[in-house]
Enzyme design. Structure first.
Site, mmCIF file in Angstrom:
data_model
loop_
_atom_site.group_PDB
_atom_site.id
_atom_site.type_symbol
_atom_site.label_atom_id
_atom_site.label_comp_id
_atom_site.label_asym_id
_atom_site.label_seq_id
_atom_site.Cartn_x
_atom_site.Cartn_y
_atom_site.Cartn_z
ATOM 1 C CB SER A 98 -31.072 -16.578 -8.989
ATOM 2 O OG SER A 98 -31.772 -17.554 -8.259
ATOM 3 C CG ASP A 120 -25.958 -22.623 -7.302
ATOM 4 O OD1 ASP A 120 -26.675 -22.653 -6.282
ATOM 5 O OD2 ASP A 120 -26.197 -21.871 -8.262
ATOM 6 C CG HIS A 175 -27.600 -19.303 -6.065
ATOM 7 N ND1 HIS A 175 -27.875 -19.934 -7.266
ATOM 8 C CD2 HIS A 175 -28.612 -18.397 -5.894
ATOM 9 C CE1 HIS A 175 -28.988 -19.453 -7.788
ATOM 10 N NE2 HIS A 175 -29.444 -18.508 -6.975
#
Length: 275
Positions: free
Chosen positions: A145, A191, A223
């Protein structure tokens, strides 16, 4: 003299392929197989040591193979608000295949990607300085991320890195034409936080200076999928690090030719054959 030359040629012809592979001084571990690259552990025993909070990164854990050899090192960053626990499984697994790994906490859970990039580099500098098993010429970064955005920033900042792996990377900068580090971009097909169309795909497409690059999209992945401990992530992250940190050509077979879409991978792009 001619007889000696003929005998020498015959001896060279009889040397097994494994002997020539051993000429690579960075090669670590046995010949890989389709099963071994997906396994939960490699052949090296591993020790771990906690790292206290530092002035330039939030501490973490160092995983070291128990061997007298030297190894490449990998720093791994978590994402927004997360701690090292979210990426902890990379530590013992990658170390068991022959890497010194530091999974880090960031100075704040709210640190932006560029700050995470600086902290990844600070963590690498820390293990180079404190761990005699680390080969300072063979370093890599990974992150999830915002940590993946940090891996991109670290690669752009320090082109001497040998590999970078942003996983579901998130960054407001979409174009990375100065990244000259072999980079594997991992994304999840579904995602909602860092959609590939806004993040991983433009990241990959813009890296025109990278000597080698790949984009892997996990079928149905959200994600968290690219940082999860699953066989696809295991196989491709390990193979990328082995190929580019250790220059281990034995792992090229798992990257080239590029895999076709299947039940686990919805898309894959690569610069095969690798330089």
């Amino acid at each position: 003299m001619r007889i000696k030359a003929v005998l020498a040629a015959l001896i060279l012809a009889l040397i097994p392929a494994t002997a020539t592979a051993a000429a690579n001084p960075y090669e670590r571990g046995p010949v890989p197989t389709a099963a071994s690259v997906e396994a939960s552990r490699g052949t090296f025993a591993v020790t771990s040591a906690a790292v206290a909070r530092q002035s330039n990164f939030g501490g973490g854990t160092v995983y070291t193979p128990t061997s007298g050899l030297t190894f490449g090192a990998v720093a791994v960053s978590p994402g927004f608000t997360a701690t090292q626990s979210s990426v902890a499984h990379f530590g013992p697994r990658l170390a068991s295949y022959g890497f010194v790994v530091i999974t880090i906490n960031t100075l704040s859970g709210f640190d932006d990607p560029d700050s995470r990039g600086r902290q990844l580099l600070a963590a690498l500098d820390y293990v180079v300085r404190t761990n005699p098993r680390v080969d300072a010429s063979r370093l890599a970064v990974m992150g999830h991320s915002m940590g993946g955005g940090g891996a991109l920033r670290a690669a752009a900042t320090r082109p001497a890195l040998q590999a970078s792996i942003p996983m579901a990377g998130w960054h407001t900068t979409k174009s990375w034409p100065t990244v000259a580090v072999p980079t594997m971009v991992l994304g999840g097909q579904n995602d909602p936080t860092a959609p590939n169309s806004q993040h991983s795909t433009p990241f990959y497409n813009s890296m025109t200076a990278a000597p080698d690059k790949a984009f892997l999209e996990l079928r149905g992945g959200d994600h968290s999928a690219p940082r999860s401990d699953n066989v696809t992530v295991r196989k491709y992250t390990l193979s990328w690090l082995k190929r580019f940190v250790d220059d281990d050509l034995r792992y090229d077979q798992f990257l080239c030719p590029a895999p076709v879409a299947n039940t686990l991978i919805s898309a894959y792009r690569d610069t095969c054959p690798h330089a």
